[in-house]
Scaffold this motif. Sequence first.
Motif, mmCIF file in Angstrom:
data_model
loop_
_atom_site.group_PDB
_atom_site.id
_atom_site.type_symbol
_atom_site.label_atom_id
_atom_site.label_comp_id
_atom_site.label_asym_id
_atom_site.label_seq_id
_atom_site.Cartn_x
_atom_site.Cartn_y
_atom_site.Cartn_z
ATOM 1 N N TYR A 235 0.920 -1.181 0.051
ATOM 2 C CA TYR A 235 -0.013 0.083 0.026
ATOM 3 C C TYR A 235 0.770 1.348 -0.030
ATOM 4 O O TYR A 235 1.985 1.366 0.668
ATOM 5 N N GLU A 236 0.223 2.497 -0.804
ATOM 6 C CA GLU A 236 1.215 3.454 -0.793
ATOM 7 C C GLU A 236 -0.003 4.500 -1.045
ATOM 8 O O GLU A 236 -0.797 4.509 -1.657
ATOM 9 N N ALA B 248 1.351 1.926 6.358
ATOM 10 C CA ALA B 248 1.479 1.068 5.051
ATOM 11 C C ALA B 248 1.855 -0.479 5.563
ATOM 12 O O ALA B 248 0.852 -1.270 5.019
ATOM 13 N N ALA B 249 2.294 -0.283 6.687
ATOM 14 C CA ALA B 249 2.671 -2.106 6.970
ATOM 15 C C ALA B 249 1.676 -2.331 7.450
ATOM 16 O O ALA B 249 1.223 -3.615 7.786
ATOM 17 N N GLY C 4 -4.519 -6.031 4.824
ATOM 18 C CA GLY C 4 -5.054 -6.581 3.464
ATOM 19 C C GLY C 4 -4.797 -8.056 3.279
ATOM 20 O O GLY C 4 -5.604 -8.859 2.667
ATOM 21 N N ASN C 5 -3.338 -8.377 3.583
ATOM 22 C CA ASN C 5 -3.229 -9.793 3.261
ATOM 23 C C ASN C 5 -3.945 -10.661 3.988
ATOM 24 O O ASN C 5 -4.434 -11.812 3.153
ATOM 25 N N GLY D 57 -9.534 3.986 2.869
ATOM 26 C CA GLY D 57 -9.214 2.580 4.031
ATOM 27 C C GLY D 57 -8.646 1.422 3.083
ATOM 28 O O GLY D 57 -8.543 1.415 2.097
ATOM 29 N N CYS D 58 -8.285 0.468 4.094
ATOM 30 C CA CYS D 58 -7.986 -0.724 3.561
ATOM 31 C C CYS D 58 -8.704 -1.460 2.786
ATOM 32 O O CYS D 58 -8.397 -2.184 1.767
ATOM 33 N N ASP D 59 -9.950 -1.396 3.286
ATOM 34 C CA ASP D 59 -10.841 -2.550 2.561
ATOM 35 C C ASP D 59 -11.295 -2.076 0.945
ATOM 36 O O ASP D 59 -11.157 -3.006 -0.044
ATOM 37 N N ILE D 60 -11.503 -0.553 0.812
ATOM 38 C CA ILE D 60 -11.857 -0.294 -0.721
ATOM 39 C C ILE D 60 -10.467 -0.251 -1.300
ATOM 40 O O ILE D 60 -10.418 -0.895 -2.330
#
Length: 254
Positions: free
Chosen positions: A124-125, A152-153, A159-160, A201-204
């Motif tokens: 992610y960035e 990002a981490a 996400g993974n 956000g992470c989900d989208i």
Amino acid sequence: MQRRKLPKVHADALRHCYSGKTIARTTLFEEMEKASRPTPYLCPYCLLRTPRSWDHYFPKDDYPEFSTFALNLVRVCNSCNLRKGNRFVGPVRSVVHPFIDPLPPAPMVTATVHINGTRIALTYEIAPAPGAGVNPQILALMQRHFDALSVAADMAAEGNAMVNTLVNELVAGRNVPFTAEELGIILHGRLDARQGFPFNGCDIATLMALIEAPGFLAHVNSKVNPAAPPPGHMYAAMIASKNRLALTIDALAT
């Protein structure tokens, strides 16, 4: 304008307004939390975890005059609160103020899918779409924010895990490969179900990346077991056994 330093007795009194456990203070903070509670209720710093503590954007130790100022109090998760501490707000700010900074109304967080053999990973960035016209100063602030709070981490870990769970759900009991249309419908359905989620956000970001990833269909189909019984096979087997039993009983009756 030069900031006036408060006498210690005044500074201590202002900080006590925050730390004191009076009924009025407790009621005020409960109302403030309700007023700033979005759906879903996520920390505005990481957009990942549930807020459980108050962060003084400008630390109360250094800015006692803002100890109970509503716009200086941000409801955040414990991890972000600890990471930020009394840092990252000057002289060059490295944390976005969710109430004041003019963030663009467009996605700024981009996820990238990396597939290596049977393994899949996402990174992610901060990478707005070309031509988004984002203010360079805001873009730089968001990058510093990402770095300072290790967003990002944390997003990569979340996400993974989300993708691994999704893949396992998709292939459970599946014995035929997915078509691109099938998988697309499923992923867009999951994205539609997250209407109202923060677009940074992470989900989208994760679902958008999976929809665009050319190798995700092949990755999912590589996990499909052709020998796996189809969904509902146990019920079908029971019906078949019942029918055979009925035929046997009929045969014996004659």
